[in-house]
Enzyme design. Structure first.
Site, PDB file in Angstrom:
ATOM      1  N   ARG A 135       0.909  -1.086  -0.048  1.00 38.06           N
ATOM      2  CA  ARG A 135      -0.246  -0.019  -0.123  1.00 38.06           C
ATOM      3  C   ARG A 135       0.857   1.384  -0.085  1.00 38.06           C
ATOM      4  O   ARG A 135       0.457   2.312   0.318  1.00 38.06           O
ATOM      5  CB  ARG A 135      -0.910   0.030   1.209  1.00 38.06           C
ATOM      6  CG  ARG A 135      -2.104  -1.245   0.992  1.00 38.06           C
ATOM      7  CD  ARG A 135      -2.940  -1.219   2.067  1.00 38.06           C
ATOM      8  NE  ARG A 135      -3.814  -2.503   1.565  1.00 38.06           N
ATOM      9  CZ  ARG A 135      -3.634  -3.848   2.216  1.00 38.06           C
ATOM     10  NH1 ARG A 135      -2.461  -3.757   3.040  1.00 38.06           N
ATOM     11  NH2 ARG A 135      -4.215  -4.737   1.792  1.00 38.06           N
ATOM     12  N   THR A 179       1.798  -6.001   4.250  1.00 47.33           N
ATOM     13  CA  THR A 179       1.173  -5.206   2.838  1.00 47.33           C
ATOM     14  C   THR A 179       0.675  -3.884   3.295  1.00 47.33           C
ATOM     15  O   THR A 179       0.489  -3.145   2.388  1.00 47.33           O
ATOM     16  CB  THR A 179      -0.236  -6.062   2.971  1.00 47.33           C
ATOM     17  OG1 THR A 179      -1.302  -5.830   3.999  1.00 47.33           O
ATOM     18  CG2 THR A 179       0.056  -7.353   2.515  1.00 47.33           C
ATOM     19  N   GLY A 196      -4.100 -12.511   9.680  1.00 47.89           N
ATOM     20  CA  GLY A 196      -5.269 -12.858  10.567  1.00 47.89           C
ATOM     21  C   GLY A 196      -5.677 -14.008  10.074  1.00 47.89           C
ATOM     22  O   GLY A 196      -6.426 -14.733  10.735  1.00 47.89           O
ATOM     23  N   GLU A 197      -5.688 -14.475   8.704  1.00 49.68           N
ATOM     24  CA  GLU A 197      -6.317 -15.909   8.199  1.00 49.68           C
ATOM     25  C   GLU A 197      -5.098 -16.765   8.318  1.00 49.68           C
ATOM     26  O   GLU A 197      -5.042 -18.010   8.035  1.00 49.68           O
ATOM     27  CB  GLU A 197      -6.415 -15.577   6.872  1.00 49.68           C
ATOM     28  CG  GLU A 197      -7.644 -14.738   6.407  1.00 49.68           C
ATOM     29  CD  GLU A 197      -7.771 -13.588   7.112  1.00 49.68           C
ATOM     30  OE1 GLU A 197      -8.642 -13.288   7.877  1.00 49.68           O
ATOM     31  OE2 GLU A 197      -7.014 -12.573   6.568  1.00 49.68           O
ATOM     32  N   TRP A 267      -3.088  -4.064   9.313  1.00 49.66           N
ATOM     33  CA  TRP A 267      -2.714  -3.703   8.164  1.00 49.66           C
ATOM     34  C   TRP A 267      -3.316  -2.418   7.129  1.00 49.66           C
ATOM     35  O   TRP A 267      -3.150  -2.364   5.916  1.00 49.66           O
ATOM     36  CB  TRP A 267      -2.597  -4.632   7.130  1.00 49.66           C
ATOM     37  CG  TRP A 267      -4.036  -5.495   7.081  1.00 49.66           C
ATOM     38  CD1 TRP A 267      -4.357  -6.797   8.010  1.00 49.66           C
ATOM     39  CD2 TRP A 267      -4.980  -5.209   6.446  1.00 49.66           C
ATOM     40  NE1 TRP A 267      -5.561  -6.950   7.855  1.00 49.66           N
ATOM     41  CE2 TRP A 267      -6.106  -6.224   6.750  1.00 49.66           C
ATOM     42  CE3 TRP A 267      -5.288  -4.539   5.396  1.00 49.66           C
ATOM     43  CZ2 TRP A 267      -7.369  -6.473   6.061  1.00 49.66           C
ATOM     44  CZ3 TRP A 267      -6.682  -4.463   4.627  1.00 49.66           C
ATOM     45  CH2 TRP A 267      -7.612  -5.519   4.898  1.00 49.66           C
ATOM     46  N   ASN A 285      -9.537  -8.674  12.070  1.00 44.37           N
ATOM     47  CA  ASN A 285     -10.761 -10.044  12.562  1.00 44.37           C
ATOM     48  C   ASN A 285      -9.798 -10.837  13.512  1.00 44.37           C
ATOM     49  O   ASN A 285      -8.619 -11.259  13.716  1.00 44.37           O
ATOM     50  CB  ASN A 285     -11.192 -10.871  11.526  1.00 44.37           C
ATOM     51  CG  ASN A 285      -9.941 -11.490  10.666  1.00 44.37           C
ATOM     52  OD1 ASN A 285      -9.254 -10.731   9.951  1.00 44.37           O
ATOM     53  ND2 ASN A 285      -9.669 -12.528  10.870  1.00 44.37           N
ATOM     54  N   ASP A 327     -16.198 -11.772   9.648  1.00 44.77           N
ATOM     55  CA  ASP A 327     -14.875 -11.371   9.129  1.00 44.77           C
ATOM     56  C   ASP A 327     -15.021  -9.851   8.890  1.00 44.77           C
ATOM     57  O   ASP A 327     -14.608  -9.397   7.897  1.00 44.77           O
ATOM     58  CB  ASP A 327     -14.268 -12.197   7.863  1.00 44.77           C
ATOM     59  CG  ASP A 327     -13.053 -11.496   7.335  1.00 44.77           C
ATOM     60  OD1 ASP A 327     -11.940 -11.184   8.401  1.00 44.77           O
ATOM     61  OD2 ASP A 327     -12.891 -11.190   6.189  1.00 44.77           O
ATOM     62  N   TRP A 562      -8.404  -8.133  -3.236  1.00 44.48           N
ATOM     63  CA  TRP A 562      -9.236  -9.370  -2.827  1.00 44.48           C
ATOM     64  C   TRP A 562     -10.182  -9.417  -3.811  1.00 44.48           C
ATOM     65  O   TRP A 562     -10.760 -10.426  -4.324  1.00 44.48           O
ATOM     66  CB  TRP A 562      -9.811  -8.812  -1.335  1.00 44.48           C
ATOM     67  CG  TRP A 562     -10.620 -10.091  -0.860  1.00 44.48           C
ATOM     68  CD1 TRP A 562     -11.116 -11.406  -1.431  1.00 44.48           C
ATOM     69  CD2 TRP A 562     -11.451 -10.295   0.402  1.00 44.48           C
ATOM     70  NE1 TRP A 562     -11.642 -12.039  -0.624  1.00 44.48           N
ATOM     71  CE2 TRP A 562     -11.991 -11.572   0.391  1.00 44.48           C
ATOM     72  CE3 TRP A 562     -11.308  -9.301   1.514  1.00 44.48           C
ATOM     73  CZ2 TRP A 562     -12.720 -11.966   1.780  1.00 44.48           C
ATOM     74  CZ3 TRP A 562     -12.077  -9.608   2.686  1.00 44.48           C
ATOM     75  CH2 TRP A 562     -12.499 -11.011   2.854  1.00 44.48           C
TER      76      TRP A 562
END
Length: 603
Positions: A135, A179, A196-197, A267, A285, A327, A562
């Site tokens: 970013r 990111t 987070g995932e 992030w 999340n 989420d 995404w």
């Protein structure tokens, strides 16, 4: 050459700057001075308050229709390109998706001054949740700061591109990646963590801009000392007023040691109030996406934090979505604005959450002032109880109530939220916020998942689609944060996944997933003044600067992120990409991969 490796302001210059704008004495004086000159774009979001607004007006509502492409630049990298360039005096700095190249470009003739291509282990790519995006960059005192995907934070000499220092901010083997853009505040560069995932324990860390030495590191969840939280002094909204969070406020809301893999990653974009010496950001999340595996409020995931920049200590916190079941990451930008709220002039922080509610809080105290839906399709909660601060969940859309292996249908918004990371703009001329939004719903089926370090820790299958009876998936809106009302709304076929720019010229500009740069009338956003198709879909942010008396507008295009993960990663199954592939499958009719910067000006 106007950029010097280490710019040192003379005491008289510093004193004059502090006198003109008292709060800037508490900021980084070099960055504050550069930001105050609208010819630069010296901060990832334009200024410390994240306004994404420029006082430049050479390009305006009356002549923007005459804009032409001035020049273009290819990054040579596919995948999604988020963020945008920095412009410092006569040099433009631009970045790419993984491998996170950085280019310094002469504005005079668009030649490349230098290029930095970090050597990163490609094994980090599959550990990145939703494309290999980055970013953006930050600048201070002759240094360019880059947060690489593999968690390496690097300071580059702005003149030569040589590495001044680098540090490791995390461990990709545990699922930790980066990111986010780094942010300079005072003598520190602030960065967070992604993952987070993957069961990461989220944090924000501060590093000395000159040495790279870690100054402090504060987690989102866990014990008080790890979170830099004082149970007797850190405040939160409780029963209609601010009250101390109490001892072990996070630990009490997790089962056993689940907080160690509890998410709350960081992030997004960080706001900064130099006068208060506070930074503001949101946490993500809780892990896993299967809520049945983590009963409790899971504090302090999904939370806005206000932290002291010098120590990291949390002054106040506010959790948007306790016990997240959808989420609804809370990382979106925290815009600071002095605005009337319910008729009273207020130092506010405004946050457009993934959960579909636009929040206005007092940024000094943390008091909740406004919480209203900023998309009419939001249905998972009826409203936010202003006394407790909690969303009132509709049982029909509770994925925890239904339990694992049950598909809960028709939840609005989808997991990617009414708005994801794409930043809004605050226009002080109109007093309105210009917000790029998603208009998307989902089906959500949680399932049991075991934690293994470095492996996906999701635990849900998703499908995404437009709201019932509708075909468009995005709106560009204006928002009154003082009353919590949508002022105007402009439909877009796909989600508006671009950061917005507003200017004193009376325009608001944004990009579309098909690849169009659009500029509209700031007073009437349904009046489209300009449209141009760039080489690829846009998930980057619109910026502006001036060079040798001429204003330019730039946009970084390159489909991905995404929403565009299907194209970026070559995925085809509807439920792939955490449900986004099916929702955005029509994108392949409109655009293709390729990172490029397109720069516009008047003839």
């Amino acid at each position: 050459m106007t950029i010097k490796p280490k710019l040192k302001l003379l005491p008289l210059v510093f004193a004059a700057l502090a006198l003109a704008v008292p709060s800037l004495v508490f900021a980084n004086a070099n960055v504050a001075k550069l930001i105050s000159n609208p010819n630069n774009w010296a901060h990832p979001s334009g200024n410390f308050a994240l306004h994404r607004y420029s006082t430049l007006n050479q390009i305006n509502a009356g002549n923007v229709k005459n804009m032409k492409v001035a020049w273009t630049f290819s990054t040579g990298v596919l995948r999604g390109h988020e963020g945008g360039p920095l412009v410092i005096d006569d040099t433009l700095f631009i970045h790419s998706a993984f491998p996170n190249k950085v280019f310094a470009i002469n504005l005079s003739d668009q030649t490349i001054k230098w290029k930095y291509t970090p050597v990163q282990d490609p094994s980090v790519i599959p550990v990145m949740c939703c494309d290999t995006v980055n970013r953006g960059l930050s600048y201070a005192e002759g240094k360019i700061f880059l947060q690489q995907a593999d968690t390496t934070l690097v300071a580059l000499d702005a003149v030569s591109g040589k590495v001044i220092w680098s540090i490791k901010n995390g461990n990709p083997k545990k699922g930790e990646t980066n990111t986010n853009a780094p942010f300079v505040m005072k003598d520190k560069v602030l960065t967070g963590i992604s993952g987070g995932e993957f069961g990461v324990q989220g944090f924000v860390a501060a590093y000395d801009i000159n040495s790279g030495k870690q100054v402090w590191k504060c987690y989102s969840v866990g014990p008080d000392d790890q979170m830099c939280m004082d149970g007797s002094k850190t405040m939160t909204w409780t029963n209609g007023a601010m009250a101390p969070v109490g001892k072990d406020s996070s630990l009490k809301t997790w089962k056993g040691d689940q907080w160690k893999i509890g998410g709350g990653t960081t992030w997004g974009w960080y706001g900064y109030d130099p006068a208060l010496n506070l930074m503001y950001y949101g946490s993500g999340n809780p892990s896993t996406w299967n809520p049945s595996q983590r009963p409790g409020d899971n504090k302090w995931s999904m939370t806005i934090f206000a932290r002291d920049v010098d120590t990291g200590m949390a002054k106040w916190v506010y959790q948007m979505t306790p016990f997240d079941e959808w989420d609804f990451d809370g990382v979106n930008e925290t815009i600071l604005a002095d605005i009337p709220v319910r008729g009273k002039q207020t130092k506010a922080v405004v946050h457009f959450d993934r959960n579909g509610f636009g929040y206005t809080l007092d940024r000094v105290t943390g008091a909740l002032l406004v919480a209203e839906k900023y998309d009419p399709s939001v249905n998972w909660a009826t409203h936010v109880d202003m006394k407790t601060g909690r969303p009132q969940v509709v049982s029909k859309y509770s994925t925890a109530q239904a339990g694992p292996d049950v598909n809960t249908k028709g939840i609005c918004p989808a997991a990617l939220g009414t708005k994801d990371e794409q930043p809004a703009s605050f226009n002080p001329q109109t007093g309105l916020f210009y917000v790029p939004t998603n208009h998307v719903c989902m089906d959500y089926e949680p399932f049991k998942v075991e934690y293994t370090a470095g492996q996906p820790y999701v635990g849900a299958t998703l499908s995404m689609y437009p709201p019932p009876g509708e075909s468009h998936m995005g709106n560009f809106i204006t928002w009154d944060a003082g009353t919590g009302k949508i002022v105007q709304s402009k439909q877009e076929k796909f989600s508006v996944w671009s950061g917005v720019l507003t200017t004193a010229g009376g325009i608001a500009c944004y990009g579309t997933l098909e690849g169009y740069l659009k500029c509209v009338d700031a007073k009437n956003i349904n009046k489209e003044l300009y449209k141009f198709k760039t080489p690829s879909g846009i998930i980057g942010n619109v910026t502006t600067w001036s060079y040798q008396g001429k204003q330019y507008i730039g946009i970084l295009s390159g489909i991905g992120g995404w929403a565009g993960i299907g194209l970026a990663a070559g995925l085809e199954k509807d439920t792939d990409g955490l449900g986004a592939v099916g929702g955005y499958k029509e994108l392949n009719k409109y655009t293709e991969l390729g990172g490029s910067l397109t720069v516009f000006s008047l003839p």
